[in-house]
Scaffold this motif. Structure first.
Motif, PDB file in Angstrom:
ATOM      1  N   PRO A  68       8.819   0.354   5.707  1.00 54.68           N
ATOM      2  CA  PRO A  68       7.940  -0.435   4.841  1.00 54.68           C
ATOM      3  C   PRO A  68       8.596  -1.755   4.456  1.00 54.68           C
ATOM      4  N   SER A  69       7.872  -2.852   4.653  1.00 58.16           N
ATOM      5  CA  SER A  69       8.482  -4.166   4.429  1.00 58.16           C
ATOM      6  C   SER A  69       8.320  -4.677   3.000  1.00 58.16           C
ATOM      7  N   THR A 102      10.652   6.842  -6.376  1.00 60.45           N
ATOM      8  CA  THR A 102      10.165   5.514  -5.992  1.00 60.45           C
ATOM      9  C   THR A 102       9.209   5.646  -4.811  1.00 60.45           C
ATOM     10  N   GLN A 103       8.232   4.784  -4.794  1.00 61.25           N
ATOM     11  CA  GLN A 103       7.214   4.803  -3.746  1.00 61.25           C
ATOM     12  C   GLN A 103       7.499   3.732  -2.700  1.00 61.25           C
ATOM     13  N   ARG A 104       7.371   4.105  -1.445  1.00 59.28           N
ATOM     14  CA  ARG A 104       7.407   3.100  -0.383  1.00 59.28           C
ATOM     15  C   ARG A 104       6.105   2.310  -0.462  1.00 59.28           C
ATOM     16  N   TYR A 123       0.853  -1.179   0.000  1.00 54.47           N
ATOM     17  CA  TYR A 123       0.000   0.000   0.000  1.00 54.47           C
ATOM     18  C   TYR A 123       0.891   1.232   0.000  1.00 54.47           C
ATOM     19  N   ARG A 124       0.564   2.176  -0.853  1.00 59.59           N
ATOM     20  CA  ARG A 124       1.334   3.411  -0.924  1.00 59.59           C
ATOM     21  C   ARG A 124       1.191   4.199   0.357  1.00 59.59           C
ATOM     22  N   GLY A 125       2.095   5.136   0.537  1.00 57.29           N
ATOM     23  CA  GLY A 125       2.125   5.937   1.757  1.00 57.29           C
ATOM     24  C   GLY A 125       0.824   6.632   2.074  1.00 57.29           C
ATOM     25  N   SER A 134       3.134  -3.083   3.976  1.00 54.01           N
ATOM     26  CA  SER A 134       2.285  -4.273   4.075  1.00 54.01           C
ATOM     27  C   SER A 134       1.148  -3.998   5.058  1.00 54.01           C
ATOM     28  N   PHE A 135       0.185  -4.869   5.068  1.00 52.65           N
ATOM     29  CA  PHE A 135      -0.918  -4.775   6.017  1.00 52.65           C
ATOM     30  C   PHE A 135      -0.366  -4.739   7.444  1.00 52.65           C
ATOM     31  N   ARG A 136       0.587  -5.605   7.744  1.00 54.86           N
ATOM     32  CA  ARG A 136       1.171  -5.664   9.091  1.00 54.86           C
ATOM     33  C   ARG A 136       1.913  -4.370   9.435  1.00 54.86           C
ATOM     34  N   ASP A 137       2.580  -3.772   8.459  1.00 55.28           N
ATOM     35  CA  ASP A 137       3.238  -2.480   8.688  1.00 55.28           C
ATOM     36  C   ASP A 137       2.208  -1.437   9.110  1.00 55.28           C
TER      37      ASP A 137
END
Length: 179
Positions: free
Chosen positions: A45-46, A55-57, A18-20, A60-63
């Protein structure tokens, strides 16, 4: 398609990112907070970290769950410095999946709740803290006392109540009501 079916695979799959902006919205934080936390390695971001301009970070859902926990701890009054220290303590112990941890806080320090019996102060180097479940103690005492003899108590002698102290204003009000 319902929302739960859509959420299910994404939440379990750490290759979905997911983007920032989306992470910020989901966690309830500002983009400035997200950027600062990523640059200072609080929540990295994992799926994909930024690797230069353009570049985009990808989080993850867990992040995003960890971002939300950090936000809730901030809202509870815990300083960012103490949150960072608590998360660093968990990471130093090899806890890589912070989303699976239960944290509790009194607004000053952060505790890891490992089980109903074990709570650890993460700001004191993982020192164990002592907790008492009052409900458990109540049931334990109730069970113990049910097999023991009890004695009837003597009624306590009640001293006659002294007349209430009155001041001049109270005396005037009493006279007005009386007559």
């Amino acid at each position: 398609m319902d929302g739960s079916a859509e959420l299910g695979p994404a939440s379990a799959d750490d290759t979905v990112g997911y983007r920032g902006v989306t992470a910020c919205h989901a966690a309830g934080i500002s983009y400035r907070q997200l950027d600062y936390w990523a640059r200072t390695a609080l929540v990295v971001p994992s799926v994909r970290d930024a690797s230069g301009s353009g570049t985009q970070r990808l989080y993850s859902f867990r992040d995003i769950v960890v971002l939300k926990v950090v936000k809730r701890l901030l809202d509870a009054g815990v300083s960012l410095q103490n949150i960072r220290k608590a998360i660093d303590t968990l990471r130093s112990r090899g806890v890589s999946d912070l989303a699976g941890i239960t944290l509790i806080s009194d607004g000053t320090t952060v505790y890891e709740c490992r089980s109903p019996e074990e709570v650890v102060d993460l700001l004191q180097g993982g020192q164990g803290v002592f907790g008492i479940a009052i409900g458990g103690a109540f049931k334990e005492i109730e069970g113990t006392l049910s097999s023991l003899a009890a004695e009837p108590g003597e009624p306590a002698e009640v001293e006659p109540a002294s007349p209430p102290a009155t001041d001049e204003l109270a005396a005037r009000r009493a006279r007005r009501r009386a007559g």
